[in-house]
Write a protein that holds these residues in place. Structure first.
Motif, mmCIF file in Angstrom:
data_model
loop_
_atom_site.group_PDB
_atom_site.id
_atom_site.type_symbol
_atom_site.label_atom_id
_atom_site.label_comp_id
_atom_site.label_asym_id
_atom_site.label_seq_id
_atom_site.Cartn_x
_atom_site.Cartn_y
_atom_site.Cartn_z
ATOM 1 N N ASP A 198 0.836 -1.213 0.000
ATOM 2 C CA ASP A 198 0.000 0.000 0.000
ATOM 3 C C ASP A 198 0.871 1.263 0.000
ATOM 4 O OD1 ASP A 198 -2.150 -1.649 0.009
ATOM 5 O OD2 ASP A 198 -2.733 -1.291 2.093
ATOM 6 N N ASN A 199 1.873 1.265 -0.881
ATOM 7 C CA ASN A 199 2.769 2.415 -1.070
ATOM 8 C C ASN A 199 3.664 2.696 0.131
ATOM 9 O OD1 ASN A 199 1.715 2.950 -3.684
ATOM 10 N ND2 ASN A 199 -0.048 3.979 -2.730
ATOM 11 N N ALA A 250 2.572 -6.719 6.593
ATOM 12 C CA ALA A 250 1.601 -5.618 6.597
ATOM 13 C C ALA A 250 1.293 -5.168 8.014
ATOM 14 C CB ALA A 250 0.329 -6.054 5.887
ATOM 15 N N ILE A 303 -1.012 -2.136 9.026
ATOM 16 C CA ILE A 303 -2.084 -2.505 8.095
ATOM 17 C C ILE A 303 -2.620 -3.863 8.512
ATOM 18 C CG2 ILE A 303 -2.662 -3.009 5.693
ATOM 19 C CD1 ILE A 303 -0.229 -1.226 4.922
ATOM 20 N N ASP A 317 -1.017 -4.686 -3.011
ATOM 21 C CA ASP A 317 -2.156 -3.798 -2.736
ATOM 22 C C ASP A 317 -3.164 -4.579 -1.910
ATOM 23 O OD1 ASP A 317 -4.370 -2.128 -2.710
ATOM 24 O OD2 ASP A 317 -4.038 -1.440 -4.773
ATOM 25 N N THR A 318 -3.490 -4.060 -0.708
ATOM 26 C CA THR A 318 -4.404 -4.792 0.180
ATOM 27 C C THR A 318 -5.841 -4.288 0.128
ATOM 28 O OG1 THR A 318 -4.107 -3.353 2.115
ATOM 29 C CG2 THR A 318 -2.472 -5.091 1.784
ATOM 30 N N GLY A 319 -6.106 -3.193 -0.600
ATOM 31 C CA GLY A 319 -7.443 -2.612 -0.532
ATOM 32 C C GLY A 319 -8.045 -2.206 -1.855
ATOM 33 N N CYS A 320 -7.583 -2.778 -2.970
ATOM 34 C CA CYS A 320 -8.159 -2.429 -4.267
ATOM 35 C C CYS A 320 -9.556 -3.042 -4.417
ATOM 36 C CB CYS A 320 -7.249 -2.878 -5.400
ATOM 37 S SG CYS A 320 -7.071 -4.674 -5.533
#
Length: 798
Positions: free
Chosen positions: A7-8, A23, A28, A75-78
């Protein structure tokens, strides 16, 4: 160490870390069910999906099964990931009964949280649901199988981590059943951990059922008081009633779990017969009247007989703050008649333990990572259950575990066992302390030498001893052996099991002070006229109860400060009720010298259900809380010394007065604690006899601890009474055949403290020439106290 982007955000993690754990280091939280820090990953729930944008694999992946790699981008939230998780939640909820309003897990249910977070608010499935019959799993665990989501956490905890064999998974595909083959109580002493690991309301705490919602509880970080390991727990109370204990994570001590004695043994706090009022004689008075009477009588005794006429006794149940102020009060009275343990042999063994250098002491974390562990004279499941669980984790990693004991020691795994009588322990330890010697005169010494060589050659060895069986001399020999089995590159750490949660703290403050045996001699000779007991039960803990009772009867004043209705409380001239551990804040030092702080959970008072005779809400109101007279023992002592009742100031003072307690003032409830900074000088230890039987028809009697029924506080918990064993005496089949005795029959045990009729058990895994009985409070075996040298006894048909 791989560096990846989630997530960047960039993070560097140790090799072998999965993406879910990586994470978490960034703050996260990826939704998951089956993953648990202590259990690892199996990829069963499919909820922890993430999208790998760049890396060895790409697309939707399960983060718990995905090792972190260099240059990986996750990416964990796309939108694609969120849609996938929503579908997982929907199929998990297909057969769920949606009974949140009546479920005890409500408010702390992981499934509830994930369902709401996943946006699954509309149920599309309208067909029949899969249903199961619930099982009776005993007095501790409630079973509601219809809520199950097949995460496998329960089986992995019970079987893999804890070593239980009577609970598992049955069926296949969508017809999985997590339970036993038949109804019945769960056999593992760690079964209560199922409550903590289950992410839904399938397995809940039966003793807490329908009492409170989590948001109604007063909760705080606490320490388990039922053995010397100092396991971290979280205690919760409501309506002036302690309603539950849960495991709290402390990697250095218990890790993530606790034993059932620690989880369900809190009933002493709410015990209906708990004394809550100050007493003069057997007359209820105010605290001010009782304190005035105490000070007047002490002043008169000092005037007549001198300051040496006052004796003080604390115990391993008392907090470090209480023990420190007992020491200060003794100094203010001018008395040096002070000890911190009523059992002389246990007292001296604790002082031996306090002579270990901090870097040589083993924590449970060290034991879980060891490659060789030798356990001598200790029964971990009975004396310190989480030690047995730590040894199991070492065995799962391939460690060699060796048990040397006269008893048939049960362990939650297969291990190497050697039966050695208590009288032979000293020879074994002597040989163990000579690992480089090649020739020995006997098989026993050869065993000790081979174990010593194994420890010497290991990378992370641990030597563990039980002070009750080894005694002070054997404990000192074990510490010397651990030092002899150490190499410069591989230190052999040692651990000694002690009597109580603060035995180590009392030993640190004892110095070269007298034992309680010395105090009793002073009472018998008329030199000591008053005895002040602080959370100590001399009548139950001193091995010779008859002698102790006769001595206490000679006193002009017996004053007792305690939270339990002990035998000594019944004989007190003055009684002051004290708070239980969860009703105050303080510090305990566990058996590895780790100082740990605990917080106050709730204020002392009679539980509402008791004060209103079961009615709710109360029909009368008062400015005074019923049963609020108990005060922390350290606070009462501070008042007697004319000091402010400030525990933080006490810690600072103790830290400044003694460099061994460096860091004490920085402790906070809920942290990992700090080791003591330095050891005490080793005390002089007298030689002990081997306790050999006097005649052919006599045996050595060994009194031992048992998981339920031996420890004072947990024995006051009503829910543990159903698992408390019946009194028995155990013999080797060869001895039983020689004495013409049959298993299951009643026999008469003739001991120096009297004759007892007991049921006979036989066990071929114990030493011959011995009789073993457990210490069971509230039974005819209560007068027999563990930790003494084996006595001579005789067994005949009843």
């Amino acid at each position: 160490m791989p560096t990846l982007t989630i997530d960047n955000q960039t993070v560097t993690v140790p090799e072998g870390t999965n993406v879910l754990e990586a994470a978490r280091q960034l703050g996260i939280e990826i939704p998951h069910f089956c993953h648990h820090e202590a259990l690892g990953s199996v990829g069963a729930c499919r909820l922890c999906a993430v999208k790998v944008i760049d890396g060895p694999v790409k697309g939707i992946q399960m983060s718990c099964m995905l090792p972190a790699k260099d240059d990986m981008v996750v990416d964990t939230g796309c939108a694609e990931v969120l849609a996938y998780r929503a579908q997982v939640i929907e199929w998990l909820m297909t057969n769920h009964p949606h009974d949140c309003p009546v479920c005890d897990e409500g408010g702390e249910c992981q499934l509830q949280d994930m369902t709401v977070a996943g946006g699954h608010g509309i149920r599309r499935y309208t067909g029949p649901k899969r249903t199961y019959r619930n099982q009776d799993l005993g007095p501790f665990i409630a079973h509601e199988m219809n809520r199950c989501i097949q995460c496998y956490r329960c089986v992995r905890t019970y079987q893999d981590y804890c070593g239980g064999t009577d609970f598992g998974v049955l069926g296949s595909r969508q017809r999985l059943y997590f339970g036993r083959f038949t109804d019945g109580p769960l056999e593992s002493p760690f079964a209560g951990n199922l409550v903590d690991v289950c992410p839904t309301g399938v397995l809940t705490d039966k003793t807490y059922r329908f009492k409170s919602r989590v948001w109604d509880l007063q909760e705080a970080a606490s320490i388990c008081p039922h053995c010397s390991l100092g396991c971290a727990v979280s205690a919760g109370a409501r309506y002036r009633e302690l309603q539950r204990r849960r495991a709290r994570t402390n990697i250095q001590t218990n890790g993530h779990f606790i034993c059932d004695r620690g989880r369900f043994g809190y009933g002493y706090v709410n015990h209906p017969e708990r004394p809550r009022n100050p007493l003069v004689g057997h007359r209820r008075v105010t605290r001010q009247e009782a304190l005035a009477s105490l000070q007047t009588q002490l002043h008169e005794l000092v005037e007549l007989f001198g300051s040496g006429s006052i004796g003080l006794l604390s115990s391993s149940r008392a907090s470090l703050e209480t023990q420190f102020l007992v020491q200060r009060w003794a100094a203010s009275l001018g008395s040096d008649r002070l000890c911190f343990e009523a059992h002389p042999r246990r007292d001296l063994a604790a002082r031996v333990a306090a002579s270990q250098r901090p870097e040589r002491m083993a924590s449970l974390a060290d034991i879980r990572q060891c490659d060789v562990a030798v356990v001598i004279g200790a029964d971990p499941l009975a004396e310190a259950p989480m030690l047995a669980l730590a040894l199991r984790q070492a065995a799962r990693r391939g460690a060699r575990i060796v048990i040397v004991d006269p008893r048939p020691v049960e362990m939650p795994m297969t291990c190497e066992r050697h039966v050695v009588s208590s009288g032979q322990m000293s020879r074994l330890l002597q040989a163990l302390g000579q690992p480089r010697q090649s020739d020995f005169a006997s098989n026993l010494e050869e065993l000790g030498g081979s174990l010593g060589r194994a420890l010497l050659e290991a990378q992370s060895p641990v030597l563990i001893g039980g002070t009750d069986v080894l005694g002070p001399g054997g404990s000192q020999a074990l510490l010397r052996a651990a030092q002899a089995c150490s190499e410069q590159q591989s230190l052999c750490r040692s651990m000694l099991l002690l009597n109580g949660p603060n035995s180590f703290g009392g030993a640190m403050l004892s110095g070269d002070g007298p034992s309680f045996d010395t105090l009793l001699e002073g009472i018998e000779q008329g030199r000591i006229k008053a005895l002040l007991c602080f959370e100590a039960d001399a009548l139950a803990d001193f091995p010779d109860r008859k002698r102790c009772r006769a001595a206490l009867a000679r006193l002009d004043l017996l004053a007792v400060f305690d939270c339990a209705a002990t035998a000594t409380v019944q004989e007190a001239d003055l009684f002051f009720p004290t708070t239980a551990l969860e009703e105050t804040a303080g510090t305990l030092i566990n058996n590895e010298g780790r100082m740990q702080a605990f917080a106050k959970v709730f204020a002392a008072g009679t539980p509402l259900s008791e004060s209103v005779d079961g009615g709710h809400p109360p029909r009368f109101f008062s400015r005074e809380i019923p049963g609020s007279q108990p005060q922390p023992a350290w606070a009462t002592l501070a008042g007697l010394l004319g000091r402010e009742a400030d525990s933080a100031a006490l810690r600072c003072e103790l830290e400044k007065a003694d460099d061994c307690f460096a860091g004490l003032s920085m402790l906070a409830a809920g942290d990992e604690g700090r080791r003591i900074a330095a050891a005490r000088p080793a005390p002089p230890v007298p030689e002990e006899g081997v306790g050999s039987a006097a005649a052919a028809d006599q045996l050595q009697l060994l009194v031992t601890e048992t998981l339920y029924g031996s420890e004072l506080l947990s024995d006051l918990s009503s829910c543990l009474q159903s698992v408390k064993p019946e009194p028995y005496v155990m013999l080797h089949p060869q001895d039983a055949a020689r004495l013409k005795l049959e298993e299951g029959k009643m026999v008469r045990l003739c001991t120096p403290v009297g004759e007892l009729d007991l049921k006979l058990r036989l066990n071929g895994d114990m030493a011959t020439g011995m009789a073993i009985v457990p210490r069971l409070r509230g039974t005819l075996l209560e007068p027999l106290v563990p930790g003494v040298e084996p006595l001579s006894c005789r067994i005949e048909k009843a």
